[in-house]
Design an enzyme around this catalytic site. Structure first.
Site, PDB file in Angstrom:
ATOM      1  N   SER A 135     -90.888  47.046  10.835  1.00 57.80           N
ATOM      2  CA  SER A 135     -90.338  45.996  11.694  1.00 57.80           C
ATOM      3  C   SER A 135     -91.420  45.526  12.655  1.00 57.80           C
ATOM      4  CB  SER A 135     -89.160  46.577  12.489  1.00 57.80           C
ATOM      5  OG  SER A 135     -88.796  45.742  13.570  1.00 57.80           O
ATOM      6  N   TYR A 148     -84.555  52.802  17.271  1.00 59.32           N
ATOM      7  CA  TYR A 148     -84.974  51.973  16.132  1.00 59.32           C
ATOM      8  C   TYR A 148     -86.495  51.817  16.123  1.00 59.32           C
ATOM      9  CZ  TYR A 148     -84.973  47.783  13.102  1.00 59.32           C
ATOM     10  OH  TYR A 148     -85.189  46.874  12.095  1.00 59.32           O
TER      11      TYR A 148
HETATM   12  P1  NAD Z   1     -78.523  44.421   6.805  1.00 62.96           P
HETATM   13  O1  NAD Z   1     -77.765  45.197   7.813  1.00 62.96           O
HETATM   14  O2  NAD Z   1     -77.936  43.172   6.290  1.00 62.96           O
HETATM   15  O3  NAD Z   1     -78.892  45.322   5.537  1.00 62.96           O
HETATM   16  C1  NAD Z   1     -79.113  46.692   5.611  1.00 62.96           C
HETATM   17  C2  NAD Z   1     -78.642  47.319   4.322  1.00 62.96           C
HETATM   18  O4  NAD Z   1     -78.933  48.717   4.373  1.00 62.96           O
HETATM   19  C3  NAD Z   1     -77.130  47.171   4.114  1.00 62.96           C
HETATM   20  O5  NAD Z   1     -76.850  46.763   2.801  1.00 62.96           O
HETATM   21  C4  NAD Z   1     -76.607  48.553   4.399  1.00 62.96           C
HETATM   22  O6  NAD Z   1     -75.416  48.889   3.727  1.00 62.96           O
HETATM   23  C5  NAD Z   1     -77.776  49.413   3.930  1.00 62.96           C
HETATM   24  N1  NAD Z   1     -77.731  50.764   4.474  1.00 62.96           N
HETATM   25  C6  NAD Z   1     -77.460  51.151   5.750  1.00 62.96           C
HETATM   26  N2  NAD Z   1     -77.465  52.493   5.850  1.00 62.96           N
HETATM   27  C7  NAD Z   1     -77.753  52.949   4.603  1.00 62.96           C
HETATM   28  C8  NAD Z   1     -77.917  54.246   4.061  1.00 62.96           C
HETATM   29  N3  NAD Z   1     -77.752  55.364   4.817  1.00 62.96           N
HETATM   30  N4  NAD Z   1     -78.217  54.367   2.756  1.00 62.96           N
HETATM   31  C9  NAD Z   1     -78.367  53.271   1.984  1.00 62.96           C
HETATM   32  N5  NAD Z   1     -78.214  52.023   2.429  1.00 62.96           N
HETATM   33  C10 NAD Z   1     -77.918  51.867   3.736  1.00 62.96           C
HETATM   34  O7  NAD Z   1     -79.923  44.108   7.516  1.00 62.96           O
HETATM   35  P2  NAD Z   1     -81.337  43.619   6.921  1.00 62.96           P
HETATM   36  O8  NAD Z   1     -81.939  42.732   7.924  1.00 62.96           O
HETATM   37  O9  NAD Z   1     -81.217  43.139   5.530  1.00 62.96           O
HETATM   38  O10 NAD Z   1     -82.141  44.991   6.958  1.00 62.96           O
HETATM   39  C11 NAD Z   1     -83.034  45.371   5.940  1.00 62.96           C
HETATM   40  C12 NAD Z   1     -84.202  46.118   6.545  1.00 62.96           C
HETATM   41  O11 NAD Z   1     -84.982  45.222   7.340  1.00 62.96           O
HETATM   42  C13 NAD Z   1     -83.815  47.277   7.473  1.00 62.96           C
HETATM   43  O12 NAD Z   1     -84.693  48.365   7.258  1.00 62.96           O
HETATM   44  C14 NAD Z   1     -84.053  46.693   8.861  1.00 62.96           C
HETATM   45  O13 NAD Z   1     -84.314  47.694   9.802  1.00 62.96           O
HETATM   46  C15 NAD Z   1     -85.248  45.821   8.597  1.00 62.96           C
HETATM   47  N6  NAD Z   1     -85.470  44.770   9.577  1.00 62.96           N
HETATM   48  C16 NAD Z   1     -84.536  43.808   9.821  1.00 62.96           C
HETATM   49  C17 NAD Z   1     -84.800  42.810  10.746  1.00 62.96           C
HETATM   50  C18 NAD Z   1     -83.827  41.707  11.033  1.00 62.96           C
HETATM   51  O14 NAD Z   1     -84.035  40.961  12.008  1.00 62.96           O
HETATM   52  N7  NAD Z   1     -82.808  41.497  10.253  1.00 62.96           N
HETATM   53  C19 NAD Z   1     -86.023  42.802  11.436  1.00 62.96           C
HETATM   54  C20 NAD Z   1     -86.945  43.799  11.167  1.00 62.96           C
HETATM   55  C21 NAD Z   1     -86.676  44.776  10.230  1.00 62.96           C
END
Ligand code: NAD
Length: 256
Positions: A135, A148
């Site tokens: 991130s 986080y």
């Molecule tokens: P999201 O919440 O839509 O997707 C996260 C996914 O991870 C979901 O499908 C959820 O069910 C799954 N998940 C959660 N816990 C889990 C577990 N224990 N085992 C398996 N699956 C699990 O959010 P996103 O933005 O698509 O997140 C994807 C990645 O990107 C994450 O690692 C998040 O930290 C990272 N991220 C997101 C952002 C943002 O702004 N959206 C920014 C930086 C990093």
């Protein structure tokens, strides 16, 4: 010719958000994809739609990783790529964060990534790829997301060490570091259309117009294209690196 023809890639957290877009794009580029998540209905529906396999996988559970690897090999015979994408976010000041909450975030974001590397790499074809999802908060601080940010810094440490240890087998390990991306994590309104959703979406849009030099929140499809680059031969001489994708947010502070 697809960029991933003949390759088999596991994508965690692929039922929605960035993982979903990675699964879709990787399929379009010729990969066989294993969609892994704890959201079984959504994950199964996606897998059916795009012609992938679905496996229930809580990334914090070692035994479930073993089953997922077996399922992938049973289905396709080999594994060539892993995208450690699953993650969770909790908002709290550090001083108000209960230990349970801190450990819950560690279990998914950090332990999940560690177990993915540890379980999949030994079964992976030489020359394979691992993309870890860190991130913006893996490279700098952000108030109110201490647990986080700590885990996302740790993901970069794991990325660098895994890159060093797996290089002798030609396995490349890199990390994506997204800024604000328009998924349920950054914009909870997406989970509950109707009600206050439009208002929340407008507020989120306004916030990122102000914060991000490119003037908007990122799209999950844009992160998927970076993950594709790091999974394909286009990045054949790159390993051990974090890739920030944030619309210029990290470039510095704008005075105007
Ligand atoms: P999201 O919440 O839509 O997707 C996260 C996914 O991870 C979901 O499908 C959820 O069910 C799954 N998940 C959660 N816990 C889990 C577990 N224990 N085992 C398996 N699956 C699990 O959010 P996103 O933005 O698509 O997140 C994807 C990645 O990107 C994450 O690692 C998040 O930290 C990272 N991220 C997101 C952002 C943002 O702004 N959206 C920014 C930086 C990093």
């Amino acid at each position: 010719m697809g960029k991933l023809d003949g390759r088999v890639v596991i994508v965690t957290g692929a039922a929605r958000g960035q993982g979903e877009q990675e699964a879709r794009l990787f399929r379009e580029e010729g990969a066989d994809v294993v969609v892994a998540d704890v959201l079984d209905d959504q994950g199964e529906a996606l897998a059916k739609e795009i012609g992938a396999s679905y496996v229930h996988l809580d990334v914090g559970e070692e035994e479930q990783w073993r089953s997922a690897v077996t399922a992938a090999k049973d289905a396709y015979g080999h594994i060539d790529g892993l995208v450690n994408n699953a993650g969770i976010l909790r908002f709290n000041s550090l001083l108000d964060t209960p230990l349970d909450e801190f450990m819950q975030v560690v279990q998914v974001n950090q332990v999940g990534c560690f177990l993915g590397i540890k379980t999949v790499a030994p079964e992976m074809t030489d020359g394979g790829t691992i993309v870890n999802t860190a991130s913006y908060t893996g490279v700098t601080g952000m108030a109110a997301v201490g647990s986080y940010a700590a885990t996302k810094h740790a993901v970069l440490g794991l990325t660098r060490v895994a890159a060093l240890e797996l290089a002798r087998r030609g396995i490349r390990v890199n990390a994506v570091c997204p800024g604000a991306i328009d998924t349920a994590m950054a914009n909870p309104a997406l989970l509950e259309p109707g009600g206050d959703a439009e208002e929340i979406s407008r507020a989120v849009g306004k916030l990122y117009r102000k914060l991000v030099p490119l003037g908007r929140i990122g799209k999950p499809e844009e992160v998927a294209r970076l993950a594709l680059f790091l999974t394909s031969d286009d990045s054949s001489y790159i390993t051990g690196q974090p890739f920030v994708i944030d619309g210029g947010w990290m470039a510095g502070v704008s005075l105007t």
